[in-house]
Design a protein around this motif. Structure first.
Motif, PDB file in Angstrom:
ATOM      1  N   LEU A  75       0.800  -1.183   0.060  1.00  0.00           N
ATOM      2  CA  LEU A  75      -0.002  -0.081  -0.080  1.00  0.00           C
ATOM      3  C   LEU A  75       0.888   1.057  -0.041  1.00  0.00           C
ATOM      4  N   GLY A  76       0.739   2.143   1.019  1.00  0.00           N
ATOM      5  CA  GLY A  76       1.716   3.257   1.073  1.00  0.00           C
ATOM      6  C   GLY A  76       2.844   3.219   1.786  1.00  0.00           C
ATOM      7  N   GLY A  77       3.080   1.810   2.372  1.00  0.00           N
ATOM      8  CA  GLY A  77       4.531   1.886   3.043  1.00  0.00           C
ATOM      9  C   GLY A  77       4.375   1.876   4.556  1.00  0.00           C
ATOM     10  N   TYR A  78       3.258   2.283   4.943  1.00  0.00           N
ATOM     11  CA  TYR A  78       3.078   2.539   6.606  1.00  0.00           C
ATOM     12  C   TYR A  78       3.481   1.410   7.425  1.00  0.00           C
ATOM     13  N   SER A  79       2.620   0.255   7.334  1.00  0.00           N
ATOM     14  CA  SER A  79       3.306  -0.844   7.989  1.00  0.00           C
ATOM     15  C   SER A  79       4.813  -1.084   7.462  1.00  0.00           C
ATOM     16  N   THR A  80       5.150  -1.125   6.197  1.00  0.00           N
ATOM     17  CA  THR A  80       6.486  -1.253   5.978  1.00  0.00           C
ATOM     18  C   THR A  80       7.505  -0.673   6.829  1.00  0.00           C
ATOM     19  N   ILE A  81       7.114   0.808   7.021  1.00  0.00           N
ATOM     20  CA  ILE A  81       8.256   1.592   7.604  1.00  0.00           C
ATOM     21  C   ILE A  81       8.427   1.239   9.189  1.00  0.00           C
ATOM     22  N   TRP A  82       7.107   0.732   9.860  1.00  0.00           N
ATOM     23  CA  TRP A  82       7.003   0.407  11.288  1.00  0.00           C
ATOM     24  C   TRP A  82       7.926  -0.854  11.360  1.00  0.00           C
ATOM     25  N   LEU A  83       7.962  -1.976  10.393  1.00  0.00           N
ATOM     26  CA  LEU A  83       8.633  -3.002  10.604  1.00  0.00           C
ATOM     27  C   LEU A  83       9.881  -2.803  10.217  1.00  0.00           C
ATOM     28  N   ALA A  84      10.412  -2.109   9.271  1.00  0.00           N
ATOM     29  CA  ALA A  84      11.780  -1.685   8.835  1.00  0.00           C
ATOM     30  C   ALA A  84      12.565  -1.082  10.174  1.00  0.00           C
ATOM     31  N   ARG A  85      11.668  -0.321  10.774  1.00  0.00           N
ATOM     32  CA  ARG A  85      12.517   0.570  11.801  1.00  0.00           C
ATOM     33  C   ARG A  85      12.885  -0.547  13.123  1.00  0.00           C
ATOM     34  N   ALA A  86      12.326  -1.681  13.083  1.00  0.00           N
ATOM     35  CA  ALA A  86      12.621  -2.753  14.016  1.00  0.00           C
ATOM     36  C   ALA A  86      13.935  -3.514  13.605  1.00  0.00           C
ATOM     37  N   LEU A  87      14.460  -3.344  12.218  1.00  0.00           N
ATOM     38  CA  LEU A  87      15.515  -4.011  11.988  1.00  0.00           C
ATOM     39  C   LEU A  87      16.909  -3.473  12.233  1.00  0.00           C
ATOM     40  N   PRO A  88      18.092  -4.364  12.495  1.00  0.00           N
ATOM     41  CA  PRO A  88      19.068  -3.689  12.725  1.00  0.00           C
ATOM     42  C   PRO A  88      19.976  -3.193  11.472  1.00  0.00           C
ATOM     43  N   ALA A  89      21.108  -2.511  11.732  1.00  0.00           N
ATOM     44  CA  ALA A  89      21.787  -1.607  10.509  1.00  0.00           C
ATOM     45  C   ALA A  89      21.785  -2.482   9.246  1.00  0.00           C
ATOM     46  N   ASP A  90      22.001  -3.870   9.353  1.00  0.00           N
ATOM     47  CA  ASP A  90      22.197  -4.560   7.952  1.00  0.00           C
ATOM     48  C   ASP A  90      21.128  -5.442   7.792  1.00  0.00           C
ATOM     49  N   GLY A  91      19.964  -4.984   8.253  1.00  0.00           N
ATOM     50  CA  GLY A  91      18.565  -5.728   8.110  1.00  0.00           C
ATOM     51  C   GLY A  91      18.033  -5.400   6.891  1.00  0.00           C
ATOM     52  N   GLU A  92      17.039  -6.382   6.444  1.00  0.00           N
ATOM     53  CA  GLU A  92      16.444  -6.110   4.947  1.00  0.00           C
ATOM     54  C   GLU A  92      14.875  -6.466   5.086  1.00  0.00           C
ATOM     55  N   LEU A  93      14.317  -5.619   4.607  1.00  0.00           N
ATOM     56  CA  LEU A  93      12.935  -5.778   4.350  1.00  0.00           C
ATOM     57  C   LEU A  93      12.426  -5.959   2.813  1.00  0.00           C
ATOM     58  N   ILE A  94      11.699  -7.025   2.217  1.00  0.00           N
ATOM     59  CA  ILE A  94      11.377  -6.848   0.898  1.00  0.00           C
ATOM     60  C   ILE A  94       9.659  -6.779   1.233  1.00  0.00           C
ATOM     61  N   THR A  95       9.186  -5.706   0.232  1.00  0.00           N
ATOM     62  CA  THR A  95       7.737  -5.910   0.367  1.00  0.00           C
ATOM     63  C   THR A  95       7.181  -5.855  -1.057  1.00  0.00           C
ATOM     64  N   LEU A  96       6.025  -6.712  -1.416  1.00  0.00           N
ATOM     65  CA  LEU A  96       5.430  -6.985  -2.628  1.00  0.00           C
ATOM     66  C   LEU A  96       4.146  -6.244  -2.822  1.00  0.00           C
ATOM     67  N   GLU A  97       4.254  -5.494  -3.820  1.00  0.00           N
ATOM     68  CA  GLU A  97       3.058  -4.636  -4.002  1.00  0.00           C
ATOM     69  C   GLU A  97       2.457  -4.699  -5.562  1.00  0.00           C
ATOM     70  N   TYR A  98       1.195  -5.134  -5.786  1.00  0.00           N
ATOM     71  CA  TYR A  98       0.684  -5.373  -7.327  1.00  0.00           C
ATOM     72  C   TYR A  98       0.580  -3.908  -7.904  1.00  0.00           C
ATOM     73  N   ASN A  99       0.097  -2.984  -7.351  1.00  0.00           N
ATOM     74  CA  ASN A  99      -0.402  -1.608  -7.818  1.00  0.00           C
ATOM     75  C   ASN A  99       0.785  -0.769  -7.952  1.00  0.00           C
TER      76      ASN A  99
END
Length: 227
Positions: A75-99
């Motif tokens: 969607l607009g990345g709101y939950s994405t940002i919440w999740l990514a903020r929990a990652l360590p400096a070398d962490g990675e988040l992949i997010t899948l979006e159709y639109n």
């Protein structure tokens, strides 16, 4: 003297309760406020998780020490940002979006949050993108918040992609209690019911549903651990 009966609560009470608790437990966050405003101004559906739900995702990711996260439905990345903020400096988040429009707005929001180095958006059909993934290191946490009719397909691939002991969260699985109403049916409700039927005899996971009320109404999420 008879004890006064509590009143039956409704959406306004739930919203007020969220706001009250957040006033104690959340600090003001201009970036997240701007993210929501930009999403609204860009005419994205107002379907993002609530602030309380976003922080819960953040805390859950932190509690398991997540280093790799997969999100299905940006969607607009709101939950994405919440999740990514929990990652360590070398962490990675992949997010899948159709639109493609949603992905564009999400990238702008992610840039605003200064998290572009941790987050990668893949545009395309979520299930197809998952099928193409063969990571050397499995994900620690997978958050599924996309079209509910595809829940079984998403969950099946999530089991393959998450590590043993890892967490899979599926959002919007209560849906005003309609999932449990045998007289009600729509594509989203049937998608949740199909997932429940599959999980009933699935020996690979342990799962439970937590119903929630708040400023997003009456719904809930499924929390599963891969054995």
């Amino acid at each position: 003297m008879s004890r006064q009966q509590p009143k039956i609560t409704g959406p306004e009470d739930w919203k007020r309760s969220d706001q009250y608790h957040n006033s104690f437990l959340h600090t003001p966050d201009p970036i997240l406020d701007a993210v929501l405003k930009h999403s609204t101004d860009s005419d994205l559906p107002e379907m993002a998780v609530s602030a309380a739900q976003g922080k819960l995702l953040n805390l859950l990711a932190s509690s398991i020490g997540a280093r790799k996260i997969l999100e299905v439905g940006t969607l607009g990345g709101y939950s994405t940002i919440w999740l990514a903020r929990a990652l360590p400096a070398d962490g990675e988040l992949i997010t899948l979006e159709y639109n493609e429009k949603h992905a564009k707005v999400a990238q702008e929001n992610i840039d605003r949050a200064d998290l572009s180095s941790k987050i990668k958006i893949i545009v395309g059909l979520g299930h197809k993108s998952m099928l193409q993934m063969h990571p050397d290191v499995p994900f620690d946490l997978i958050f599924i918040d996309a079209d509910k009719s595809s829940n079984v397909k998403y969950f099946s691939e999530a089991k393959r992609l998450v590590r043993k002991g890892g967490v899979i969260i599926v959002d919007n699985v209560v849906r005003l209690g309609r999932v449990a109403d045998p007289e009600y049916s729509d594509a989203s409700v049937e998608g949740v019911r199909a997932l429940l039927r599959v999980l009933k005899d699935d020996a690979d996971v342990e799962a439970t549903t937590i119903a929630t009320v708040g400023d997003k109404g009456y719904d809930g999420f499924m929390y599963a651990i891969r054995k």
